[in-house]
Motif scaffolding. Sequence first.
Motif, PDB file in Angstrom:
ATOM      1  N   SER A 271       0.803  -0.706   0.036  1.00 37.52           N
ATOM      2  CA  SER A 271      -0.072   0.119  -0.247  1.00 37.52           C
ATOM      3  C   SER A 271       1.370   1.229  -0.171  1.00 37.52           C
ATOM      4  O   SER A 271       0.174   2.399   0.212  1.00 37.52           O
ATOM      5  CB  SER A 271      -1.127   0.222   1.051  1.00 37.52           C
ATOM      6  OG  SER A 271      -0.239  -0.085   2.429  1.00 37.52           O
ATOM      7  N   ASP A 272       1.933   0.921   0.353  1.00 35.78           N
ATOM      8  CA  ASP A 272       2.528   2.259  -0.387  1.00 35.78           C
ATOM      9  C   ASP A 272       2.739   3.013  -1.843  1.00 35.78           C
ATOM     10  O   ASP A 272       3.330   2.192  -2.604  1.00 35.78           O
ATOM     11  CB  ASP A 272       4.500   2.107   0.230  1.00 35.78           C
ATOM     12  CG  ASP A 272       5.197   2.881   0.538  1.00 35.78           C
ATOM     13  OD1 ASP A 272       5.205   3.980   0.044  1.00 35.78           O
ATOM     14  OD2 ASP A 272       5.953   2.708   0.716  1.00 35.78           O
ATOM     15  N   PRO A 273       2.050   4.237  -1.372  1.00 40.97           N
ATOM     16  CA  PRO A 273       2.212   4.492  -2.969  1.00 40.97           C
ATOM     17  C   PRO A 273       3.186   4.937  -3.300  1.00 40.97           C
ATOM     18  O   PRO A 273       3.935   4.553  -4.708  1.00 40.97           O
ATOM     19  CB  PRO A 273       1.447   6.037  -2.887  1.00 40.97           C
ATOM     20  CG  PRO A 273       1.175   6.145  -1.379  1.00 40.97           C
ATOM     21  CD  PRO A 273       1.659   5.164  -0.111  1.00 40.97           C
ATOM     22  N   ALA A 274       4.820   4.718  -3.132  1.00 41.68           N
ATOM     23  CA  ALA A 274       5.689   5.308  -4.027  1.00 41.68           C
ATOM     24  C   ALA A 274       7.080   3.776  -3.800  1.00 41.68           C
ATOM     25  O   ALA A 274       7.065   3.818  -2.411  1.00 41.68           O
ATOM     26  CB  ALA A 274       6.462   6.550  -3.759  1.00 41.68           C
ATOM     27  N   LYS A 546     -12.461   6.532 -14.797  1.00 39.74           N
ATOM     28  CA  LYS A 546     -11.358   6.905 -14.875  1.00 39.74           C
ATOM     29  C   LYS A 546     -10.391   5.170 -14.439  1.00 39.74           C
ATOM     30  O   LYS A 546      -9.625   5.026 -14.924  1.00 39.74           O
ATOM     31  CB  LYS A 546     -10.587   8.315 -13.425  1.00 39.74           C
ATOM     32  CG  LYS A 546      -9.127   7.985 -13.834  1.00 39.74           C
ATOM     33  CD  LYS A 546      -8.863   6.832 -12.921  1.00 39.74           C
ATOM     34  CE  LYS A 546      -6.708   7.686 -13.257  1.00 39.74           C
ATOM     35  NZ  LYS A 546      -5.936   7.154 -11.514  1.00 39.74           N
ATOM     36  N   PHE A 547     -11.247   5.003 -13.269  1.00 41.93           N
ATOM     37  CA  PHE A 547     -11.038   3.201 -13.381  1.00 41.93           C
ATOM     38  C   PHE A 547     -10.995   1.854 -14.483  1.00 41.93           C
ATOM     39  O   PHE A 547     -10.004   1.659 -14.708  1.00 41.93           O
ATOM     40  CB  PHE A 547     -11.746   2.876 -12.336  1.00 41.93           C
ATOM     41  CG  PHE A 547     -11.484   1.650 -11.280  1.00 41.93           C
ATOM     42  CD1 PHE A 547      -9.938   1.424 -10.649  1.00 41.93           C
ATOM     43  CD2 PHE A 547     -11.993   0.540 -11.760  1.00 41.93           C
ATOM     44  CE1 PHE A 547      -9.985   0.527 -10.153  1.00 41.93           C
ATOM     45  CE2 PHE A 547     -11.921  -0.878 -11.247  1.00 41.93           C
ATOM     46  CZ  PHE A 547     -10.937  -1.085 -10.863  1.00 41.93           C
ATOM     47  N   GLY A 548     -12.122   2.785 -14.554  1.00 46.61           N
ATOM     48  CA  GLY A 548     -12.066   1.683 -15.581  1.00 46.61           C
ATOM     49  C   GLY A 548     -11.515   2.000 -17.791  1.00 46.61           C
ATOM     50  O   GLY A 548     -11.732   0.556 -18.539  1.00 46.61           O
ATOM     51  N   THR A 549     -10.888   3.735 -17.876  1.00 41.09           N
ATOM     52  CA  THR A 549      -9.782   3.048 -18.192  1.00 41.09           C
ATOM     53  C   THR A 549      -8.514   3.924 -18.027  1.00 41.09           C
ATOM     54  O   THR A 549      -8.271   3.544 -19.549  1.00 41.09           O
ATOM     55  CB  THR A 549     -10.355   4.897 -19.392  1.00 41.09           C
ATOM     56  OG1 THR A 549     -10.556   5.789 -18.244  1.00 41.09           O
ATOM     57  CG2 THR A 549     -12.121   4.527 -19.568  1.00 41.09           C
ATOM     58  N   THR A 550      -8.117   3.609 -16.695  1.00 36.73           N
ATOM     59  CA  THR A 550      -6.477   3.912 -16.832  1.00 36.73           C
ATOM     60  C   THR A 550      -5.639   2.704 -16.975  1.00 36.73           C
ATOM     61  O   THR A 550      -6.468   1.566 -16.564  1.00 36.73           O
ATOM     62  CB  THR A 550      -6.241   4.749 -15.134  1.00 36.73           C
ATOM     63  OG1 THR A 550      -5.134   5.093 -15.278  1.00 36.73           O
ATOM     64  CG2 THR A 550      -6.730   3.441 -14.500  1.00 36.73           C
ATOM     65  N   ASP A 551      -4.108   2.667 -17.489  1.00 39.23           N
ATOM     66  CA  ASP A 551      -3.598   1.710 -17.067  1.00 39.23           C
ATOM     67  C   ASP A 551      -2.730   1.640 -15.833  1.00 39.23           C
ATOM     68  O   ASP A 551      -2.112   0.077 -15.841  1.00 39.23           O
ATOM     69  CB  ASP A 551      -2.893   2.054 -18.593  1.00 39.23           C
ATOM     70  CG  ASP A 551      -1.718   3.152 -17.693  1.00 39.23           C
ATOM     71  OD1 ASP A 551      -1.831   3.661 -16.867  1.00 39.23           O
ATOM     72  OD2 ASP A 551      -0.695   3.784 -19.113  1.00 39.23           O
ATOM     73  N   PRO A 553      -4.631   0.460 -13.163  1.00 40.41           N
ATOM     74  CA  PRO A 553      -6.434   0.778 -11.911  1.00 40.41           C
ATOM     75  C   PRO A 553      -5.740  -0.599 -11.032  1.00 40.41           C
ATOM     76  O   PRO A 553      -6.187   0.222  -9.755  1.00 40.41           O
ATOM     77  CB  PRO A 553      -6.717  -0.654 -13.037  1.00 40.41           C
ATOM     78  CG  PRO A 553      -6.387  -1.429 -13.573  1.00 40.41           C
ATOM     79  CD  PRO A 553      -5.124   0.237 -14.530  1.00 40.41           C
ATOM     80  N   SER A 554      -4.685  -1.298 -10.837  1.00 43.67           N
ATOM     81  CA  SER A 554      -4.384  -1.861  -9.478  1.00 43.67           C
ATOM     82  C   SER A 554      -4.011  -1.135  -8.552  1.00 43.67           C
ATOM     83  O   SER A 554      -4.232  -0.471  -7.748  1.00 43.67           O
ATOM     84  CB  SER A 554      -3.033  -2.941  -9.505  1.00 43.67           C
ATOM     85  OG  SER A 554      -3.239  -3.535  -8.095  1.00 43.67           O
ATOM     86  N   GLU A 555      -2.913   0.701  -9.565  1.00 41.18           N
ATOM     87  CA  GLU A 555      -2.082   1.123  -8.279  1.00 41.18           C
ATOM     88  C   GLU A 555      -2.929   1.784  -7.934  1.00 41.18           C
ATOM     89  O   GLU A 555      -3.283   2.518  -7.273  1.00 41.18           O
ATOM     90  CB  GLU A 555      -1.486   1.634  -8.777  1.00 41.18           C
ATOM     91  CG  GLU A 555      -0.795   2.353  -7.792  1.00 41.18           C
ATOM     92  CD  GLU A 555       0.492   4.031  -8.894  1.00 41.18           C
ATOM     93  OE1 GLU A 555       1.242   3.961  -8.534  1.00 41.18           O
ATOM     94  OE2 GLU A 555       0.090   4.474  -9.824  1.00 41.18           O
ATOM     95  N   MET A 556      -4.075   2.626  -8.083  1.00 40.53           N
ATOM     96  CA  MET A 556      -4.994   3.366  -8.129  1.00 40.53           C
ATOM     97  C   MET A 556      -6.562   3.039  -6.513  1.00 40.53           C
ATOM     98  O   MET A 556      -6.673   3.071  -6.037  1.00 40.53           O
ATOM     99  CB  MET A 556      -6.195   3.527  -9.396  1.00 40.53           C
ATOM    100  CG  MET A 556      -7.011   4.573  -9.155  1.00 40.53           C
ATOM    101  SD  MET A 556      -8.213   4.528 -10.443  1.00 40.53           S
ATOM    102  CE  MET A 556      -9.873   5.363 -10.034  1.00 40.53           C
ATOM    103  N   LEU A 562      -8.151   2.482  -2.169  1.00 41.21           N
ATOM    104  CA  LEU A 562      -8.776   1.650  -0.817  1.00 41.21           C
ATOM    105  C   LEU A 562      -9.888   0.532  -1.403  1.00 41.21           C
ATOM    106  O   LEU A 562     -10.214  -0.325  -0.258  1.00 41.21           O
ATOM    107  CB  LEU A 562      -8.438   2.231   0.900  1.00 41.21           C
ATOM    108  CG  LEU A 562      -6.683   2.269   0.602  1.00 41.21           C
ATOM    109  CD1 LEU A 562      -6.370   2.811   2.206  1.00 41.21           C
ATOM    110  CD2 LEU A 562      -5.812   1.947   0.140  1.00 41.21           C
ATOM    111  N   ILE A 563     -10.297   1.202  -1.667  1.00 36.04           N
ATOM    112  CA  ILE A 563     -12.079   0.714  -2.284  1.00 36.04           C
ATOM    113  C   ILE A 563     -11.900   0.625  -3.367  1.00 36.04           C
ATOM    114  O   ILE A 563     -11.791   1.597  -4.416  1.00 36.04           O
ATOM    115  CB  ILE A 563     -12.910   1.418  -1.178  1.00 36.04           C
ATOM    116  CG1 ILE A 563     -13.277   2.345  -1.680  1.00 36.04           C
ATOM    117  CG2 ILE A 563     -13.198   0.635   0.222  1.00 36.04           C
ATOM    118  CD1 ILE A 563     -14.779   3.181  -0.874  1.00 36.04           C
TER     119      ILE A 563
END
Length: 677
Positions: A271-274, A546-551, A553-556, A562-563
Amino acid sequence: MKRLVILFVIWSCALSVFAKTPLSLEDLNQIRKVKTVTFSPDGRLTAVTLNLPDDSYDGIDLVSLRELYVVSKRGKISPVISGGRPMGHVRWSPQSDALYFLAKMQDDQTVSLYHIEIGDTDPIKIYSADTDIKGFDVNEQNDAVIIWGYSTPDHQQQLLNDVGFNATVFDESARNASLWRLSLENPSKKARLLYNDSHVLSAKWIPRSEQILLHHSPSSLTDNVVMESSISVLKPNGQMLITNSHRGKVGEMSVSPDGSHYAFIGGEDQSDPAEGRLYLSQVVSETSIDILPDFDGHVSAVNWFNSSTVGFIGAQNLTTFIGNKDIEDLAGSYRVRVKHDGKISALSVDSKGYNIAYIADSPEHPAELFLKTKHSNKRMTNSNVWLKDRILPKQIEVSYTARDGTVIDGILVEPIDDSAPTSSAIIFVHGGPEDHFSLGWNNRYSYPVAYAASKGFYSFLPNYRGSTGKGVAFSKLGQKDYAGAEFNDLLDARTFLIENYGVDPQRVGITGTSYGGYAAAWAATKQHNYFAASVAGMGVSNQISKFGTTDIPSEMLKQHALIAPWQDWTWYLERSPIYHTQNATTPLLLLHGSRDTRVSANQSKELYRYFKSNADAPVRLILYPNEAHGLALAPAKLDYSMRLMRWMDHFVIQQNKSKPNQQLPHPDLPEPELQSE
């Protein structure tokens, strides 16, 4: 060639006879930056690459073109490859007498591997393939290289492509990069395939063995690369020997000179963003440890000083430094080796661990080469001599307390003294949000802070919660709170400017790209009462689509929201700017690359339609047909800067109610007349 070398070398010859002028928007594409640095093993020379300046109006695309130079410890700079070529991944021979590099020379169809002896003028092509070589590494015996890149499409697919059957199977058509071994003793022989079981990101020979350290991901899909990459050790025949069990993002890696350990930059957990922690592992081990566990900062690069000492670039708040850690005394503290009044972005150390070459910028200059020896620490290059004729504004490190007591750091850029006093301000919001501003050269097409200062604006660059540079806990503060406390930090930044610098509450604009574009879009909708103008570049407008079109989605999902959307559709919608367009009063300029796969251009199109239908303010949408997530071409970058600053001047300073002209001026034509609304 002589002219180019002089531009790079001369420090302070020829005093200017012209009065100093502010840095213009056109100047931004003329900036030359040192892009890469690598020390020769014997410590006598450093090899650096330098980008070419690009004329915005000549119709010639120079993006990614670089020159190659070597620099002696005494400061002598010698050109190796001049004139500009697609070039990168420079490596020294183990004997320090030659350079290997990737380039696409005049007759090349693909990026190929080259070799040049120091002192020679003509490089020798070692190897080329049907597709670009992405990277390579030379072994310590100097008799073999490993190279990685994409294989050609299979014969059946190539035949179908040739007759027009070129449909893309979404996700499944993505090809992986493979790893090959090439003999340097007989380079005319075909490279031997070593590994193609997953997507190769990078690889390094492990000294004193024929084993290979491999950074790889399940596929070349961006989400797999970002979220699921691993480090493994390969046997000489390419078979997998061991894989590190690290869970979290994985970044740069470096092998110790004796081949016993490797260090890498990684995320603290999934869950660490970077990737910003420094990890150490034995080559024979599946586990690794964080060797800077109490470091409240961010690690961005790693390089060994010797087999018992690993070096790194660390960022804390707004500053960076080079440090090193003794791996035989893990309980001890790290040692600071270089402090710099700006941002350090890369480092290289000679084989004895005595001298450090690094790239750094500052508020006064873009990225340049520096050399730290036992007796001195000095700047070695001046790639933009003409900057001495430009007025550059002051940058001040400031902090303020957000409404919940969280301390937020930022950079304030003051108006240039002779600019018209307007009490106006622009808040520049970085993307990510797992990124941060440093106290360095902060002038780029989407953050033209020096130009803004010349027009009378205060510029404020806050590291709002969710930013890196203050430890993992701070970078997680924005999780599961899209557009919540993180963007309230921006409102508190506005209040800070008003209360401490006399900024007019009616004359504050806001802009950013990517996640910063999301912030700007949110400021124009949900927070529209606080801003006189907004410019949103490549920003999010609808979190559901955005969730449905980004490359990514898992990071998002795993590191930001987180949900998932289907767990709370309403929450996703309410954290979307399109939901808050009704009666919005902030003029909104949207700019987006049509080829963006990170944040689809449809995000800006959606917001444009909602804003135009619902809001009580002007809106304009600009699309760049050949650009992706972040602009690369000089005309597009200048177009972006000009539209950004014209929008701010028009609505923030001039307080106009209708849109400015849609056309941009051309240097050879008169200013277009204002359009009627």
